[in-house]
Design a protein around this motif. Structure first.
Motif, PDB file in Angstrom:
ATOM      1  N   ARG A  65      25.786  17.625   2.132  1.00  0.00           N
ATOM      2  CA  ARG A  65      24.495  17.321   2.111  1.00  0.00           C
ATOM      3  C   ARG A  65      23.965  18.879   1.146  1.00  0.00           C
ATOM      4  O   ARG A  65      24.361  19.736   1.321  1.00  0.00           O
ATOM      5  N   VAL A  66      22.675  18.322   0.955  1.00  0.00           N
ATOM      6  CA  VAL A  66      21.974  19.631   0.047  1.00  0.00           C
ATOM      7  C   VAL A  66      20.548  19.661   0.013  1.00  0.00           C
ATOM      8  O   VAL A  66      19.937  18.490  -0.118  1.00  0.00           O
ATOM      9  N   GLY A  67      19.873  20.657   0.202  1.00  0.00           N
ATOM     10  CA  GLY A  67      18.410  20.495   0.309  1.00  0.00           C
ATOM     11  C   GLY A  67      17.764  22.068  -0.133  1.00  0.00           C
ATOM     12  O   GLY A  67      18.525  23.078   0.097  1.00  0.00           O
ATOM     13  N   TRP A  68      16.597  22.135  -0.293  1.00  0.00           N
ATOM     14  CA  TRP A  68      15.894  23.523  -0.425  1.00  0.00           C
ATOM     15  C   TRP A  68      14.726  23.726   0.639  1.00  0.00           C
ATOM     16  O   TRP A  68      14.155  22.930   1.176  1.00  0.00           O
ATOM     17  N   THR A  69      14.741  24.937   0.839  1.00  0.00           N
ATOM     18  CA  THR A  69      13.448  25.305   1.793  1.00  0.00           C
ATOM     19  C   THR A  69      12.400  25.054   1.051  1.00  0.00           C
ATOM     20  O   THR A  69      12.099  25.059  -0.280  1.00  0.00           O
ATOM     21  N   PRO A  70      11.229  24.661   1.788  1.00  0.00           N
ATOM     22  CA  PRO A  70       9.867  24.422   1.119  1.00  0.00           C
ATOM     23  C   PRO A  70       9.416  25.425   0.118  1.00  0.00           C
ATOM     24  O   PRO A  70       8.766  25.207  -1.035  1.00  0.00           O
ATOM     25  N   ASP A  71       9.801  26.927   0.213  1.00  0.00           N
ATOM     26  CA  ASP A  71       9.329  27.865  -0.726  1.00  0.00           C
ATOM     27  C   ASP A  71      10.398  27.995  -1.855  1.00  0.00           C
ATOM     28  O   ASP A  71      10.074  28.687  -2.827  1.00  0.00           O
ATOM     29  N   GLY A  72      11.401  27.072  -1.768  1.00  0.00           N
ATOM     30  CA  GLY A  72      12.334  27.224  -3.040  1.00  0.00           C
ATOM     31  C   GLY A  72      13.199  28.355  -2.996  1.00  0.00           C
ATOM     32  O   GLY A  72      13.915  28.691  -3.836  1.00  0.00           O
ATOM     33  N   LYS A  73      13.211  29.241  -1.995  1.00  0.00           N
ATOM     34  CA  LYS A  73      13.954  30.614  -2.160  1.00  0.00           C
ATOM     35  C   LYS A  73      15.289  30.438  -1.601  1.00  0.00           C
ATOM     36  O   LYS A  73      16.232  31.349  -1.785  1.00  0.00           O
ATOM     37  N   VAL A  74      15.518  29.126  -0.951  1.00  0.00           N
ATOM     38  CA  VAL A  74      16.701  29.033  -0.291  1.00  0.00           C
ATOM     39  C   VAL A  74      17.350  27.635  -0.467  1.00  0.00           C
ATOM     40  O   VAL A  74      16.610  26.628  -0.092  1.00  0.00           O
ATOM     41  N   LEU A  75      18.746  27.462  -0.742  1.00  0.00           N
ATOM     42  CA  LEU A  75      19.165  26.378  -0.950  1.00  0.00           C
ATOM     43  C   LEU A  75      20.389  26.218   0.272  1.00  0.00           C
ATOM     44  O   LEU A  75      20.945  27.056   0.569  1.00  0.00           O
ATOM     45  N   VAL A  76      20.257  25.168   0.872  1.00  0.00           N
ATOM     46  CA  VAL A  76      21.119  24.926   2.019  1.00  0.00           C
ATOM     47  C   VAL A  76      21.966  23.741   1.799  1.00  0.00           C
ATOM     48  O   VAL A  76      21.555  22.549   1.047  1.00  0.00           O
ATOM     49  N   THR A  77      23.356  24.142   2.018  1.00  0.00           N
ATOM     50  CA  THR A  77      24.353  23.071   1.891  1.00  0.00           C
ATOM     51  C   THR A  77      24.984  22.817   3.199  1.00  0.00           C
ATOM     52  O   THR A  77      25.093  23.943   4.055  1.00  0.00           O
TER      53      THR A  77
END
Length: 103
Positions: A65-77
């Motif tokens: 799974r992959v996504g970004w924080t709303p501010d775009g500073k952190v990618l989460v896998t």
């Protein structure tokens, strides 16, 4: 699929080292990065982080799974037992591992 801020009629973007197979994708909020992950039977969980301005892969990823924080500073896998927080260049900032408690 068109990245935020990209022209839908522009020439298609060619990605360096294209993905092995389909899987979840996530565009950064500013439309400059694309995170992709997949469960590959031969390679395990795999993926890449792309710079959409150049089409180049900037980092290899692990996860399903992959996504970004709303501010775009952190990618989460995320994968079965771990979550990785990464910066925009794919560097792991923090890894959180799940533990099983015995009952």
């Amino acid at each position: 699929v068109v990245a935020p801020g990209r022209d839908a009629v522009a020439a298609p973007l060619r990605l360096d080292r294209p993905p092995f197979r389909g899987g979840p994708v996530a565009f950064s909020p500013d439309g400059k990065r694309l995170g992709w992950v997949s469960e590959d039977p031969d390679k395990g969980s795999t993926g890449r982080l792309y710079d959409l301005e150049t089409g180049r892969a900037v980092a290899d990823l692990k996860g399903t799974r992959v996504g970004w924080t709303p501010d775009g500073k952190v990618l989460v896998t995320a994968e079965e037992r771990a979550i990785r927080l990464r910066d925009n260049d794919g560097k792991v900032l923090e890894m959180i591992q799940a533990t099983r408690e015995s009952t």
